[in-house]
Structures are given as structure tokens and as C-alpha cells.
Design an enzyme around this catalytic site. Structure first.
Site, PDB file in Angstrom:
ATOM      1  N   ASN A   8       0.914  -1.175   0.189  1.00 34.92           N
ATOM      2  CA  ASN A   8       0.051   0.019  -0.093  1.00 34.92           C
ATOM      3  C   ASN A   8       0.820   1.325  -0.029  1.00 34.92           C
ATOM      4  OD1 ASN A   8      -1.822   1.827   0.585  1.00 34.92           O
ATOM      5  ND2 ASN A   8      -2.260   1.538   2.665  1.00 34.92           N
ATOM      6  N   TRP A   9       1.075   1.698  -1.152  1.00 34.52           N
ATOM      7  CA  TRP A   9       1.982   3.016  -1.456  1.00 34.52           C
ATOM      8  C   TRP A   9       1.412   4.363  -0.702  1.00 34.52           C
ATOM      9  CZ3 TRP A   9       4.443   2.068  -6.811  1.00 34.52           C
ATOM     10  CH2 TRP A   9       5.620   1.177  -6.801  1.00 34.52           C
ATOM     11  N   LYS A  10       0.123   4.239  -0.152  1.00 38.37           N
ATOM     12  CA  LYS A  10      -0.530   5.422   0.330  1.00 38.37           C
ATOM     13  C   LYS A  10      -0.352   6.795  -0.489  1.00 38.37           C
ATOM     14  CE  LYS A  10      -0.202   3.416   4.664  1.00 38.37           C
ATOM     15  NZ  LYS A  10      -0.286   3.227   6.310  1.00 38.37           N
ATOM     16  N   HIS A  88      -9.810   1.312   4.640  1.00 35.31           N
ATOM     17  CA  HIS A  88      -8.570   1.336   5.361  1.00 35.31           C
ATOM     18  C   HIS A  88      -8.949   2.563   6.442  1.00 35.31           C
ATOM     19  CE1 HIS A  88      -4.483   2.681   6.169  1.00 35.31           C
ATOM     20  NE2 HIS A  88      -4.132   1.557   5.640  1.00 35.31           N
ATOM     21  N   GLU A  90      -7.140   4.824   7.804  1.00 34.82           N
ATOM     22  CA  GLU A  90      -6.951   6.223   7.312  1.00 34.82           C
ATOM     23  C   GLU A  90      -7.831   7.100   6.718  1.00 34.82           C
ATOM     24  OE1 GLU A  90      -3.111   5.562   5.488  1.00 34.82           O
ATOM     25  OE2 GLU A  90      -2.158   4.987   7.412  1.00 34.82           O
ATOM     26  N   GLU A 161      -5.788  -5.103  10.548  1.00 36.32           N
ATOM     27  CA  GLU A 161      -4.786  -3.946  10.629  1.00 36.32           C
ATOM     28  C   GLU A 161      -5.111  -2.784  11.898  1.00 36.32           C
ATOM     29  OE1 GLU A 161      -2.702  -2.748   6.789  1.00 36.32           O
ATOM     30  OE2 GLU A 161      -4.504  -1.264   7.060  1.00 36.32           O
ATOM     31  N   GLY A 167       1.928   2.317  10.893  1.00 34.38           N
ATOM     32  CA  GLY A 167       2.920   3.327  10.787  1.00 34.38           C
ATOM     33  C   GLY A 167       3.413   3.862  12.124  1.00 34.38           C
ATOM     34  N   SER A 204       3.119  -2.049  10.491  1.00 35.29           N
ATOM     35  CA  SER A 204       4.390  -1.867  10.915  1.00 35.29           C
ATOM     36  C   SER A 204       5.130  -3.042  10.500  1.00 35.29           C
ATOM     37  CB  SER A 204       4.764  -1.493  12.205  1.00 35.29           C
ATOM     38  OG  SER A 204       4.094  -0.216  12.464  1.00 35.29           O
ATOM     39  N   GLY A 225       2.719  -1.036   4.477  1.00 36.63           N
ATOM     40  CA  GLY A 225       2.344   0.382   4.056  1.00 36.63           C
ATOM     41  C   GLY A 225       3.780   1.004   3.789  1.00 36.63           C
ATOM     42  N   GLY A 226       4.539   1.828   4.807  1.00 41.78           N
ATOM     43  CA  GLY A 226       5.679   2.329   4.877  1.00 41.78           C
ATOM     44  C   GLY A 226       7.191   1.769   4.176  1.00 41.78           C
TER      45      GLY A 226
HETATM   46  P1  PGA Z   1       2.375   0.394   7.861  1.00 46.76           P
HETATM   47  O1  PGA Z   1       1.009   0.631   7.043  1.00 46.76           O
HETATM   48  O2  PGA Z   1       2.897  -0.639   7.260  1.00 46.76           O
HETATM   49  O3  PGA Z   1       3.114   1.724   7.615  1.00 46.76           O
HETATM   50  O4  PGA Z   1       1.946   0.411   9.159  1.00 46.76           O
HETATM   51  C1  PGA Z   1       0.259  -0.482   6.761  1.00 46.76           C
HETATM   52  C2  PGA Z   1      -1.051  -0.009   6.166  1.00 46.76           C
HETATM   53  O5  PGA Z   1      -1.661   0.818   6.622  1.00 46.76           O
HETATM   54  O6  PGA Z   1      -1.507  -0.941   5.220  1.00 46.76           O
END
Ligand code: PGA
Length: 245
Positions: A8-10, A88, A90, A161, A167, A204, A225-226
């Protein structure tokens, strides 16, 4: 069923950086990459020639109409997406996306022939209060309300999640994640009659801890994600994941 790695490149990468990273990753192995909408078309063309699959980070619940700024699931499919992340945390937090909106998105994604990756997870207060399982079950019930079984060829993936792990560098331990995956699988069996739904862990995940998740039978893959937007870390994560295919 092999383990699945979803990136997930957000909103981390510019279009040109997305293309560069995609080209590197396409040579490294199998993953589903969910980039920004604005590069989907370019990456769709590249994905065809590689083992990488494409997903979107969101979709709208209608196919066409006066919905300024929204993106139709039909168009995602047309651009080469097979998957779409829905619900998600976010989006739930920053854009006030409700369980009802998530429910409509899951339905429209399935109807368009996309595989929704439905995100669920408790916040820190809910975890500390011992209410994590109940919260996750409630999210599943609301997101899947009215859907008592999947149609032929339809599939759904659940991403567990926990919000406090996203994050933060404070991942949920594999033991606790695996327990929640059991809860999710049992609930999906009851709701949809799907026996062994694919459940991913997200929050994470990095190249150092990915194996500790993938080695658990209950964990069918990870949503990253990150760490997925950093070339060296994601390459080393994919290398670690290759042992579990
Ligand atoms: P993260 O995000 O790996 O940066 O914690 C995961 C996600 O939101 O899918």
C-alpha cells in the site's frame, strides 16, 4: 494457497518515483502493488508484462454519475486493477468513512469484478479494554451486511490492521495477530459460508519481522505500508517472503 504480499503505497511516492520503484519490484517477484490513482494507467501497462498485480487504494460505490472527485470501480478494472483496498483506517479516520460507506464499496467492488481487500482493526483504547475482537467482528458484520454469499468467481480478502500498529513501528505480535485471524476466519465462515478466507496482517510490517507473520498458518499474507515504498527494504522483504511461497 501461497502467501500474499500487498504493498500500500498510500500517498508516499510521486508518479515518476512510483514508476521507478514499480520497475524494480516487477523484477523481484510476486506482489500486489496499490499505488496512487494517478499512476494506475501507466503501471497497468507495465504490470501486464510482469508477475506483479495491481490494486487501487479505494473506490467509489457508484459506477457512473455526478460524483466529483470519485473513482469508479469499473474504471479501476479497465486500467488493469484486480484488487481494491476498502475501508482503510486512514480513510475511516481522516475522511470519516463509515461502516455503511465501506459496505457499499465492498458491494460495488465485487460487482465490478474486483477483489476487495477489506480492512478492519481496533484502536488502542479498544484493545486495552479487551474489546478488540468484538470491534473487528462488528466491522465485519457491518461491512458485509446483506451479503450472505459470494457470487461465482467472486473473492474477498480481509486485512487485519490494528490502528495502533499502523505506521507506528509498534507491530502487533504474530501470536496476537494469528488469534485475531482465527476470529476473522470463523466470522467470515458464518457470514459468507467461505471456509478459509484469506486474511492479511498489516501494521508496521517490515523486512525484519515479515517472516514471523508468514510462518503462521493463520496468516495468509501481509499488507505493507511504509516499508513497501522504500526500495531496499521492500526488496529485502520480498526476498524474505519468497521462502514462504
Ligand atoms: P504501515 O501501514 O505498514 O506503514 O504500518 C500499513 C497499512 O496502513 O496498510
Amino acid at each position: 494457497m501461497g502467501k500474499m504480499i500487498v504493498a500500500n503505497w498510500k500517498m508516499y511516492l510521486s508518479p515518476s518515483d512510483s514508476v521507478k520503484l514499480f520497475e524494480v519490484m516487477a523484477k523481484k517477484g510476486k506482489a500486489v502493488i496499490c499505488p496512487s490513482f494517478v499512476v494506475l494507467e501507466r503501471l497497468g501497462a507495465l504490470a501486464k508484462k510482469s508477475g506483479v498485480r495491481l490494486g487501487a487504494q479505494d473506490c467509489f460505490w457508484e459506477n457512473r454519475g455526478a460524483y466529483t472527485g470519485e473513482v469508479s470501480p469499473l474504471d479501476l478494472k479497465d486500467l488493469g486493477c484486480e484488487y481494491v483496498i476498502v475501508g482503510h483506517s486512514e480513510r475511516r479516520n481522516y475522511l470519516s468513512e463509515t461502516d455503511e460507506m465501506v459496505r457499499k464499496k465492498v458491494k460495488s467492488a465485487l460487482t465490478a469484478g474486483l477483489i476487495p481487500i477489506l480492512c478492519v482493526g481496533e484502536n488502542e483504547a479498544e484493545r486495552n479494554a479487551g474489546a478488540a475482537g468484538a470491534r473487528v467482528v462488528e466491522q465485519l458484520e457491518k461491512a458485509l451486511a446483506g451479503l450472505d454469499k459470494l457470487g461465482a468467481g467472486q473473492e474477498i480478502i480481509i486485512a487485519y490492521e490494528p490502528i495502533w500498529a499502523i505506521g507506528t513501528g509498534q507491530a502487533c505480535g504474530p501470536e496476537a495477530a494469528a488469534k485475531m485471524h482465527e476470529v476473522i476466519k470463523n466470522k467470515i465462515a458464518k457470514l459468507l459460508g467461505v471456509k478459509n478466507v484469506r486474511v492479511l496482517y498489516g501494521g508496521s510490517v517490515d523486512d525484519k519481522n515479515v517472516a514471523s507473520y508468514l510462518e503462521r498458518a493463520e496468516i495468509d499474507g501481509v499488507l505493507v505500508g511504509g516499508a513497501s515504498a522504500k526500495k531496499d527494504i521492500f526488496a529485502s522483504l520480498l526476498a524474505a517472503a519468497a521462502n514462504f511461497e
